[in-house]
Design an enzyme around this catalytic site. Structure first.
Site, PDB file in Angstrom:
ATOM      1  N   LYS A  31      39.498 -40.247 -25.747  1.00  0.00           N
ATOM      2  CA  LYS A  31      40.696 -41.055 -25.978  1.00  0.00           C
ATOM      3  C   LYS A  31      40.740 -42.267 -25.031  1.00  0.00           C
ATOM      4  O   LYS A  31      39.938 -42.367 -24.113  1.00  0.00           O
ATOM      5  CB  LYS A  31      41.939 -40.175 -25.851  1.00  0.00           C
ATOM      6  CG  LYS A  31      41.944 -38.996 -26.864  1.00  0.00           C
ATOM      7  CD  LYS A  31      42.236 -39.442 -28.281  1.00  0.00           C
ATOM      8  CE  LYS A  31      41.787 -38.473 -29.363  1.00  0.00           C
ATOM      9  NZ  LYS A  31      42.514 -37.231 -29.496  1.00  0.00           N
TER      10      LYS A  31
HETATM   11  C1  LIG Z   1      42.832 -35.907 -30.193  1.00  0.00           C
HETATM   12  C2  LIG Z   1      43.938 -35.724 -31.170  1.00  0.00           C
HETATM   13  C3  LIG Z   1      44.925 -34.743 -31.005  1.00  0.00           C
HETATM   14  C4  LIG Z   1      44.816 -33.628 -30.005  1.00  0.00           C
HETATM   15  O1  LIG Z   1      44.703 -33.972 -28.709  1.00  0.00           O
HETATM   16  P1  LIG Z   1      44.090 -32.938 -27.652  1.00  0.00           P
HETATM   17  O2  LIG Z   1      44.413 -33.551 -26.344  1.00  0.00           O
HETATM   18  O3  LIG Z   1      42.612 -32.849 -27.919  1.00  0.00           O
HETATM   19  O4  LIG Z   1      44.763 -31.630 -27.842  1.00  0.00           O
HETATM   20  C5  LIG Z   1      46.006 -34.737 -31.858  1.00  0.00           C
HETATM   21  N1  LIG Z   1      46.106 -35.610 -32.863  1.00  0.00           N
HETATM   22  C6  LIG Z   1      45.170 -36.543 -33.098  1.00  0.00           C
HETATM   23  C7  LIG Z   1      45.346 -37.491 -34.241  1.00  0.00           C
HETATM   24  C8  LIG Z   1      44.038 -36.619 -32.272  1.00  0.00           C
HETATM   25  O5  LIG Z   1      43.084 -37.526 -32.536  1.00  0.00           O
END
Ligand SMILES: *Cc1c(COP(=O)(O)O)cnc(C)c1O
Length: 401
Positions: free
Chosen positions: A199
């Protein structure tokens, strides 16, 4: 049939022939290493001063009234579901083109993820389709700011208000993104960010719930540590007291100081990283706009995206190469890509449990069949950007109809 192959300037072709570009490379350096070392040396590893500093600075950065640090974005979404008191039999509106975390958190309490199709231009949650899916059991709308481009929040908020629903924003892609001049996270009762490794801000694993409601923030702080009241963490500290009370059954969703230390460094780089991503996106769009068969992402006038993803779409009317072969061709020339997302209704779990079938969400399926996510990360070099542009453009020109 067009057969012309666009000549690539020799400068670019020669300079980048051997460059391999991964889909993602985390933007970490010695600053994060030093920050983690400092926490290790301090002897305080779990939730503590670094976590609280990270929450404070994150809230300040996005303009949120409250920010609650959590172990993942999924945990943030789940605590939002708990926060609205979601129960078995309830329904929550979720876009079809998202990661399973968005739908999965709805299932934790036995509620049903009701899928919504997307706007074919922005690839974002379609409020008009959402309105058609509302029933007497609907409790909330859970849009995703796909690829870091904010959804049509005004329409979604108005719809929620008219129909008495909660809005929970999945902002896993949306740091930092703005809607009508305001950062995502600066408004709303439930906004969930993710700090997963790929991210725009990473702590390895981690997440943040922002809210303009103090009571929601207080409850999320309690729920992230076993439902223990007040400043429970203090019971471990030197000045802490041994007594504590469990107010409700909670979870183990806290962020550690080791992670928060990384988060603080990442946050300080967030503006620079965002600028770098935007520059890459602009270069891609400029290069691909003139190539028949390549459809570049459309940005809403009232939004500033985070450019977490750069999702290119291939037009099968103009190209003789399908998405899968396109990805293989890029891979063969050293370019890593990905696909966002396989729509939820095509996965075995959602088909089996909720009777979803292929064909039910035509826009999401159409985008899925054509989309490819290109590398876009802040440490990309000019040579790497040039190489991606060259290989993508050449592959498209070589397969014109
Ligand atoms: C990465 C992601 C999540 C989940 O995040 P985590 O920190 O991995 O639990 C939720 N929604 C979307 C659209 C994502 O890309």
């Amino acid at each position: 049939m067009r057969t012309n192959v666009q000549p690539i300037p020799a400068r670019i072709a020669g300079a980048t022939a051997e460059v391999h570009v991964p889909f993602h490379r985390a933007a970490l350096d010695e600053a994060e290493v030093a920050a983690v070392s400092e926490v290790v040396r301090s002897g305080w590893l779990t939730t503590g001063p670094k976590t609280f500093e990270f929450e404070r600075k994150f809230a300040e950065y996005v303009g949120a009234r409250n920010a609650v640090a959590l172990s993942s974005g999924t945990a943030a979404l789940h605590l939002a579901m708990v926060g609205i008191g979601l129960q078995a039999g309830d329904e929550v509106l979720v876009p079809a083109n998202t990661f399973t975390a968005t739908g999965e958190v709805v299932t934790y309490s036995g509620a049903r993820p009701v899928l919504v199709d997307i706007d074919p231009v922005t690839m974002n949650f379609d409020p008009a389709d959402a309105a058609r899916k509302i029933t007497t059991r609907t409790r909330a709308i859970l849009p995703v700011h796909f690829a870091g481009q904010p959804c049509d929040l005004e329409t979604i908020r108005q719809l929620a208000k008219d129909r008495g629903l909660h809005v929970i924003e999945d902002a896993a892609h949306a740091l930092p993104a703005s809607y009508r001049g305001r950062r995502i996270g600066s408004a709303g009762r439930f906004v969930a960010f993710s700090f997963y490794a790929t991210k725009t801000l990473t702590t390895g694993e981690g997440g943040m719930l922002t809210t303009d409601d103090d009571a929601i923030a207080e409850r999320a702080r309690r729920l992230r540590l076993h439902g223990i009241s007040g400043d429970a963490w203090k019971r471990y500290s030197a000045e802490g007291h041994w007594y504590y009370e469990v107010e409700e059954a909670g979870y183990k969703y806290n962020l550690t100081d080791l992670q928060a230390a990384i988060g603080l460094v990442q946050l300080s780089k967030c503006d620079a990283h965002s600028k770098a991503r935007r520059r890459i996106a602009e270069r891609y769009t400029r290069a691909f706009e003139g190539v028949p068969g390549l459809e570049t992402p459309r940005v809403r006038e009232d939004c500033t995206p985070s450019w977490h993803l750069y999702v290119l779409r291939l037009d099968p009317d103009q190209l003789r190469i399908g998405r899968d072969s396109f990805i293989e061709a890029l891979r063969g020339r050293g370019i890593g890509t990905s696909v966002h997302f396989i729509p939820l209704h095509l996965h075995p779990f959602y088909r089996r449990t909720y009777r979803y079938k292929p064909g039910q969400f035509p826009q999401a399926e159409r985008v899925y069949a054509r989309c490819v996510s290109l590398p876009i990360f802040p440490t990309m070099t000019d040579r790497e950007i040039d190489r991606v542009i060259q290989v993508v453009a050449e592959t498209a020109w070589e397969h014109q109809r």
